[in-house]
Write a protein that holds these residues in place. Structure first.
Motif, PDB file in Angstrom:
ATOM      1  N   PHE A 121       0.836  -1.195   0.000  1.00 51.08           N
ATOM      2  CA  PHE A 121       0.000   0.000   0.000  1.00 51.08           C
ATOM      3  C   PHE A 121       0.873   1.248   0.000  1.00 51.08           C
TER       4      PHE A 121
ATOM      5  N   TRP B 121      -0.710  -0.062  -4.057  1.00 49.56           N
ATOM      6  CA  TRP B 121      -2.156   0.004  -3.860  1.00 49.56           C
ATOM      7  C   TRP B 121      -2.582   1.281  -3.148  1.00 49.56           C
TER       8      TRP B 121
ATOM      9  N   GLY C  89      -2.992  -0.572  -8.206  1.00 48.73           N
ATOM     10  CA  GLY C  89      -4.276  -1.132  -7.812  1.00 48.73           C
ATOM     11  C   GLY C  89      -5.058  -0.275  -6.834  1.00 48.73           C
ATOM     12  N   THR C  90      -6.377  -0.418  -6.876  1.00 46.49           N
ATOM     13  CA  THR C  90      -7.259   0.195  -5.873  1.00 46.49           C
ATOM     14  C   THR C  90      -7.766  -0.904  -4.957  1.00 46.49           C
ATOM     15  N   ALA C  91      -7.709  -0.651  -3.657  1.00 47.18           N
ATOM     16  CA  ALA C  91      -8.131  -1.668  -2.691  1.00 47.18           C
ATOM     17  C   ALA C  91      -8.905  -1.027  -1.536  1.00 47.18           C
TER      18      ALA C  91
ATOM     19  N   SER D  23       3.082  -4.869  -7.264  1.00 46.43           N
ATOM     20  CA  SER D  23       2.045  -3.849  -7.326  1.00 46.43           C
ATOM     21  C   SER D  23       2.132  -2.894  -6.150  1.00 46.43           C
TER      22      SER D  23
ATOM     23  N   TYR E  63      -0.961  -8.415  -0.445  1.00 47.69           N
ATOM     24  CA  TYR E  63      -0.445  -7.053  -0.307  1.00 47.69           C
ATOM     25  C   TYR E  63      -0.566  -6.572   1.135  1.00 47.69           C
TER      26      TYR E  63
END
Length: 295
Positions: free
Chosen positions: A6, A38, A89-91, A36, A268
């Motif tokens: 993140f 986030w 990414g969106t989380a 990735s 993640y």
């Protein structure tokens, strides 16, 4: 197993020189071999929250409402320009908070600018007070989200997009450019309720599972398997992603083999939750990368 981190666009590290903190975190993740980075999503955080947060035993929302939280799609657009290969990414993005057509355009733009690196994690939201502040329907958030995904897919994949639904209607339009990824950026669904599992099976490319232990993941995965079997969906076509909560990264290492045994292929972590500075977080990320043999 692939790993993500993140971005520190939330909390204390989002104060001060936040641009440097976010840029350096993204570049550090890329250099260390993380797959990735986030970003999470809340537009506003009401001072008084009575809604139950679904990811803590007490139901209390763990974030201080006075701490900053930068808008996720804006953050990922910035990060796209600072990196070359790490995925974005969106989380998770709360779909019913936003106009679906505008969201489709924004996500496609980021996918183009990043040369096809977006992972769109989506959810329906849980905080009724936030919906009220945005003048969005909390009661209809599920159907609105389902239709929003259909709208985005139509705009991303059709030569002559048009839509006639309950919440979204438009005649034939042009919405260019379309995403680089074909047929569209992967859509990962957050949540663990019955409706969330139904969405994963119906149209999810992945499941963004927030859990506290492999045991909890196994229990929720059994329910997903039941849903998939009834719908005839091959579970191997769904990326199983775990976002562990409650443990420091170094303490969570021992759980990774069990997550893998259960079928998770992605994990993640929010390193910024355990760090007071970028340098402390970077050291933690490097140690984690060594422990899982990314470097």
């Amino acid at each position: 197993m692939k790993y993500g981190a993140f971005l520190p666009h939330i909390g204390p590290l989002a104060r001060g020189d936040v641009m440097t903190n976010i840029r350096m975190t993204a570049q550090t993740a890329e250099a260390l071999g993380f797959d990735s980075v986030w970003a999470a999503d809340h537009v506003v955080i009401p001072r008084q929250i009575n809604s139950r947060y679904p990811y803590t035993a007490t139901g209390a929302f763990p974030m201080d409402p006075t701490e900053p939280l930068l808008e996720p799609l804006s953050v990922l657009s910035f990060v796209a320009a600072c990196t070359t290969k790490v995925r974005l990414g969106t989380a998770v993005l709360v779909l019913p908070h936003r106009n679906a057509v505008v969201t489709a355009k924004t996500v496609a733009t980021i996918d183009v600018l990043s040369q096809g690196r977006v992972i769109l994690g989506v959810g329906v939201g849980w905080m009724e007070e936030e919906f009220n502040a945005l003048n969005a329907s909390f009661a209809q958030r599920g159907p609105v989200s389902d239709e929003a995904v259909a709208v985005m897919k139509e705009l991303w994949t059709s030569e002559h997009p048009h839509f006639e639904g309950k919440f979204h209607r438009f005649p034939e339009v042009a919405c260019e450019p379309r995403p680089v990824q074909k047929p569209h950026p992967p859509i990962w669904i957050g949540g663990h309720t019955g409706p969330a599992l139904r969405r994963i099976v119906e149209y999810g490319d992945g499941w963004a599972a927030v859990v506290t232990s492999p045991q909890e993941f196994a229990q929720r995965l059994d329910k997903l398997k039941e849903k998939a079997a009834k719908a005839g969906r091959d579970l191997s076509t769904i990326t199983l992603c775990v976002s562990p909560r409650g443990k420091r990264p170094e303490a969570m290492i021992e759980d990774i083999p069990r997550y893998q045994e259960l079928g998770a292929s992605y994990l993640y972590l929010a390193f910024f939750n355990f760090a007071r500075s970028y340098s402390e977080m970077a050291n933690m990320m490097e140690q984690f990368a060594r422990d899982v043999k990314l470097i």
